[in-house]
Design an enzyme around this catalytic site. Structure first.
Site, PDB file in Angstrom:
ATOM      1  N   CYS A  80      33.233  67.724 -18.449  1.00  0.00           N
ATOM      2  CA  CYS A  80      32.970  68.483 -17.226  1.00  0.00           C
ATOM      3  C   CYS A  80      34.013  69.556 -16.952  1.00  0.00           C
ATOM      4  CB  CYS A  80      32.925  67.539 -16.018  1.00  0.00           C
ATOM      5  SG  CYS A  80      31.573  66.353 -16.065  1.00  0.00           S
TER       6      CYS A  80
ATOM      7  N   GLU B  96      28.081  79.861 -25.896  1.00  0.00           N
ATOM      8  CA  GLU B  96      27.266  78.641 -25.829  1.00  0.00           C
ATOM      9  C   GLU B  96      26.605  78.460 -24.466  1.00  0.00           C
ATOM     10  OE1 GLU B  96      31.016  77.721 -28.302  1.00  0.00           O
ATOM     11  OE2 GLU B  96      30.552  78.691 -26.393  1.00  0.00           O
TER      12      GLU B  96
ATOM     13  N   CYS C 183      39.480  67.968  -9.634  1.00  0.00           N
ATOM     14  CA  CYS C 183      39.071  69.268  -9.090  1.00  0.00           C
ATOM     15  C   CYS C 183      39.591  69.510  -7.676  1.00  0.00           C
ATOM     16  CB  CYS C 183      37.548  69.380  -9.104  1.00  0.00           C
ATOM     17  SG  CYS C 183      36.827  69.239 -10.752  1.00  0.00           S
TER      18      CYS C 183
ATOM     19  N   LYS D 228      36.483  77.913 -14.978  1.00  0.00           N
ATOM     20  CA  LYS D 228      35.034  78.140 -14.972  1.00  0.00           C
ATOM     21  C   LYS D 228      34.712  79.613 -15.215  1.00  0.00           C
ATOM     22  CE  LYS D 228      33.881  73.889 -13.456  1.00  0.00           C
ATOM     23  NZ  LYS D 228      33.143  72.899 -14.262  1.00  0.00           N
TER      24      LYS D 228
ATOM     25  N   GLU E 127      24.821  62.275 -19.519  1.00  0.00           N
ATOM     26  CA  GLU E 127      26.034  61.706 -20.099  1.00  0.00           C
ATOM     27  C   GLU E 127      25.940  60.186 -20.220  1.00  0.00           C
ATOM     28  OE1 GLU E 127      30.242  63.561 -19.559  1.00  0.00           O
ATOM     29  OE2 GLU E 127      30.003  62.018 -18.026  1.00  0.00           O
TER      30      GLU E 127
ATOM     31  N   GLU F 104      23.745  59.477 -23.143  1.00  0.00           N
ATOM     32  CA  GLU F 104      24.479  59.749 -24.380  1.00  0.00           C
ATOM     33  C   GLU F 104      25.450  58.611 -24.695  1.00  0.00           C
ATOM     34  OE1 GLU F 104      27.481  63.099 -26.352  1.00  0.00           O
ATOM     35  OE2 GLU F 104      26.818  63.316 -24.272  1.00  0.00           O
TER      36      GLU F 104
ATOM     37  N   SER G 252      31.648  64.529 -25.098  1.00  0.00           N
ATOM     38  CA  SER G 252      30.232  64.528 -24.749  1.00  0.00           C
ATOM     39  C   SER G 252      29.659  65.910 -24.986  1.00  0.00           C
ATOM     40  CB  SER G 252      30.064  64.137 -23.274  1.00  0.00           C
ATOM     41  OG  SER G 252      28.755  64.445 -22.818  1.00  0.00           O
TER      42      SER G 252
ATOM     43  N   GLU H 187      34.721  79.875 -18.802  1.00  0.00           N
ATOM     44  CA  GLU H 187      33.626  79.107 -19.390  1.00  0.00           C
ATOM     45  C   GLU H 187      32.322  79.878 -19.433  1.00  0.00           C
ATOM     46  OE1 GLU H 187      31.583  74.719 -18.603  1.00  0.00           O
ATOM     47  OE2 GLU H 187      32.272  75.911 -16.909  1.00  0.00           O
TER      48      GLU H 187
END
Length: 592
Positions: free
Chosen positions: A302, A369, A518, A361, A277, A280, A322, A364
Site C-alpha cells: 500500500c 504500471e 500514514c 503518491k 490482498e 492473494e 503483494s 507513484e
C-alpha cells in the site's frame, strides 16, 4: 535526579536531561531552531544558548547536560543579544519573500523572529544561490536552507535511506545528494519525511494545486476527488482544531464546496484492497501448504515510498510484495472503468484527484504500471497541506462547516478501511476478513482489535491460529499464522534482511514507509510539538472512526459486494487482475 537552578527556580530533572529539557520541566521555554525533540539534536544553530555560571562561553542548551548545582540563566541581556545576532546572521542570506512563500505563517524561522522580538535586521549578506531541484514528489530550494541538518538526520537515522548530506564546505555548504545530483536520480524513497521536519521552505512537496485548479475550471472534464483515511485525522490541525479530532464530515463538505463533481472515499478502495490482498494471501498459503510452492512471507504494497525503497534496496525480494496496487490507484482504475461506464463518459474526460497524506503518491501515479487503457489511474495527487491551501484560497470556513457525506457508489466504507492510516491497520483489516472467511467466525480479540499489533512500536509481532475451518480451507486447519508489522524504512530493513537471508519466520508482513504509518505521512500538517504525541492522537482518531461504524469488516461492505457481482466477478479474478494488480521494477542504487 539532578538538582539545579534555572532563572532562580529550583528544578529537579532526570539524570541525563539536557538544560533545555530541565528548563521545560520548570515551565521555561528556551527558543530553538535546529533542535527537534525525538529526532534531531546537534546544537548547530546556537539559538538556544544560555548562560551557565562558571562557564566563560554561552552554551547550547539542547546538548549540554544538566548537572547537580548548575545555575542557569536563559534570558540575560547577554543571551538575548547573542540570539538576535545569531538570528541576524541566519537571515542575512535568506530570501526576503515571506509574503508569497509557501511556508508563510507556518515557518519556524519566521516564528522565531517574532519570538526573539526582531524588528529589523542589521547584517545584509550575499543571498544564497537558488539551486532548485523539483522531483515528482519533493521540491528543494537551497536558497531557503538554513543548514539545520534536520533533514539529514531524518533521512539517515530515522528512515535509514541516507540520500542527502552536507556537500562542500563553509559558505558553499549545501544539503543535497552526492555530487549535488537531483533527488529523482537517486534511491530517494520520496517519503517526504524531510519535508515534515524542514523549518523553512527549503524542502516542500512538489505543488500540484495549479493542475487541480485548472481541471476544476475545465468544462470538458468531470473532476473526481478521493481522500485517504489519514487525512481526516489531521486536516483539522491546519485550522486550529484539536489534534486528533476526526473531521470526516467537514472534509466531505469542503471538497464539494471546492467544486469537485464527485467526492469519493479512498476508504472504499481500502476495503477493495482487503478483498484482493486477503485472497492473494490465502492463495499463497494454500500453494505453500499443499506443496505447490509459493513465495512467503507476503508483504503489503500500500505504501509507494516503501515500494520504491524495496525496489532499490532489496531488488531480489520483490516477489514477496503483494501484487495489489495501492488503494487510491485501485480507486482511480475503478473510476475510469466501472464508474465511467455507469456514467457513459469516456475515461479521457475524467480527471481523478487523490488527497493523500503522502508525497510518494505523487511519484507513484507517474509510474507506467499505474495506468489502464493508456490512461493514468490518477491524474493528480495533492497532500493534506495542499488541500489546506486550496480551502483557504476559496475562503471556506472549515471549522464551522456542516458535516457532509461522500458520494455513492464509491463513498461507503467499513471501519476496517479507516485504520489503513495507522501502522498495523492494514494487517488488522486483512485478518478480520481472512479469519472470518476461513472459519466463519469473527477474529478473536477485544472489539475486533488485534492488540499486539496496535501502537507505535517499531516492530510488532502476533500470531493467529486457524481452528475448525471451513472444508474448502482444510489446508489451514491447525496452522498458526505468524505476522509482523513495522513502519519507517529503517525498521523495514530489519525485517527485509531476515527475508533476504531466508531467516524470516513470518507468513505475512505489513510495512508502512513513514514512522507510525500514514498518520505521519510526508504530506501531513507539520507539527512543532512532540511527534509521538501527535501520532498517538491521530491514531486514536482513526480507531474512533472504525469503532463508530456499523460495518467494520471489508467483506461486509455492501457496495464492495455489488462491485464484484456487477463488474469485477471475483477477487483476484481476470478482471480484477487487469485493473487492480501491478508489477515491480528492480532498481540499482541510482537506477530510476
Amino acid at each position: 535526579m539532578v538538582e539545579l537552578t534555572i532563572n532562580g527556580k529550583h528544578v529537579s530533572a532526570p539524570d541525563g536531561s539536557t538544560v533545555m529539557e530541565a528548563a521545560k520541566l520548570a515551565g521555561i521555554d528556551i527558543p530553538h531552531l535546529c533542535h527537534l525533540p525525538g529526532i534531531h539534536t546537534n546544537g548547530s544553530c546556537r539559538i538556544c544558548v544560555v548562560e551557565i555560571e562558571g562557564m566563560k562561553n554561552l552554551m547550547a542548551s539542547c546538548i549540554v547536560k544538566a548537572t547537580d548545582g548548575m545555575v542557569v540563566h536563559t534570558s540575560t541581556e547577554r543571551v538575548r543579544l547573542a540570539r538576535k545576532i545569531i538570528y541576524d546572521l541566519l537571515i542575512s542570506n535568506h530570501p526576503q519573500d515571506c509574503t508569497f512563500c509557501s511556508r508563510n505563517q507556518n515557518c519556524e524561522l519566521q516564528i522565531l523572529g517574532s519570538t526573539l522580538g526582531i524588528q529589523e535586521t542589521h547584517i545584509h549578506g550575499k543571498k544564497s544561490p537558488a539551486r532548485v531541484d523539483i522531483s515528482p514528489a519533493i521540491a528543494r530550494n537551497s536558497a531557503k536552507c538554513i543548514l539545520c541538518r534536520r533533514c539529514v538526520t531524518v533521512c539517515h537515522d530515522v528512515q535509514g535511506v541516507g540520500v542527502i548530506y552536507a556537500q562542500n564546505r563553509g559558505f558553499n555548504t549545501v544539503i543535497a545528494p552526492a555530487t549535488c545530483a537531483p533527488l529523482e536520480s537517486t534511491d530517494c524513497a520520496m517519503c517526504g519525511q524531510c519535508t515534515l521536519v524542514c523549518p523553512t521552505a527549503a524542502l516542500t512537496e512538489t505543488d500540484s494545486t495549479e493542475k487541480v485548479w485548472n481541471a476544476l475550471t475545465n468544462p470538458e472534464k468531470r473532476v473526481i476527488v478521493q481522500v485517504a483515511p489519514a487525512v481526516r485525522a489531521a486536516l483539522g490541525e491546519d485550522f486550529h482544531m484539536p489534534v486528533g479530532q476526526p473531521v470526516t464530515g467537514k472534509l466531505a463538505t469542503a471538497l464539494h464546496d471546492l467544486g469537485f463533481d464527485d467526492v469519493f472515499d479512498t476508504n472504499f478502495a481500502a476495503d477493495l484492497t482487503i478483498m484482493e490482498e486477503g485472497t492473494e494471501l490465502l492463495q499463497r498459503l494454500k500453494a505453500a501448504l499443499t506443496g505447490e510452492g509459493a513465495v512467503l512471507p507476503m508483504i503489503t504494497s500500500c505504501s509507494p515510498g516503501w515500494i520504491k525503497h524495496c525496489e532499490h534496496a532489496f531488488p531480489s525480494e520483490l516477489d514477496h510484495l503483494s501484487t495489489c496496487k495501492s488503494p487510491h490507484t485501485m480507486m482511480g482504475a475503478v473510476i475510469k472503468s466501472y464508474y465511467a461506464e455507469k456514467l457513459g463518459v469516456e475515461p479521457k474526460d475524467i480527471y481523478v484527484v487523490s488527497v493523500m497524506p503522502c508525497t510518494a503518491k505523487k511519484y507513484e501515479i507517474q509510474r507506467p504500471e499505474m495506468q489502464n487503457g493508456g490512461y493514468p489511474n490518477v491524474d493528480a495527487v495533492i497532500t493534506t497541506r495542499e488541500l489546506t491551501r486550496m480551502i483557504r484560497t476559496m475562503g471556506i470556513d472549515f471549522p464551522n462547516l456542516p458535516d457532509g457525506k461522500f458520494d455513492a457508489p464509491l463513498g461507503f466504507s467499513s471501519g476496517a478501511a479507516d485504520i489503513f492510516g495507522v501502522t498495523g491497520g492494514v494487517m488488522e483489516a486483512a485478518l478480520r476478513t481472512v479469519y472470518e472467511l476461513v472459519t466463519g467466525r469473527e477474529m478473536p480479540g477485544e472489539n475486533l482489535h488485534l492488540k499486539p499489533i496496535m501502537g507505535l512500536e517499531k516492530i510488532k509481532e502476533a500470531s493467529l491460529t486457524f481452528e475448525n475451518v471451513k472444508p474448502e480451507y482444510s489446508f489451514l486447519e491447525g496452522v498458526t499464522a505468524r505476522i509482523a508489522v513495522t513502519s519507517g524504512l529503517k525498521n523495514a530493513d530489519v525485517l527485509m534482511e531476515q527475508v533476504k537471508n531466508g531467516e524470516s519466520p513470518y507468513h505475512f508482513i505489513e510495512v508502512m514507509g513513514c514512522p507510525g504509518g500514514c498518520i505521519n505521512g510526508g504530506g501531513q500538517p507539520r507539527t512543532l510539538g512532540h511527534v509521538a504525541d501527535y501520532r498517538e492522537r491521530r491514531m486514536q482518531a482513526l480507531y474512533i472512526e472504525d469503532e463508530g461504524k456499523q460495518v467494520r469488516k471489508s467483506h461486509e461492505n455492501p457496495d464492495i459486494i455489488a462491485l464484484y457481482e456487477n463488474y469485477l466477478g471475483e477477487p483476484c479474478g481476470h478482471k480484477s487482475h487487469e485493473l487492480l494488480h501491478t508489477t515491480y521494477t528492480p532498481r540499482g542504487k541510482f537506477d530510476q
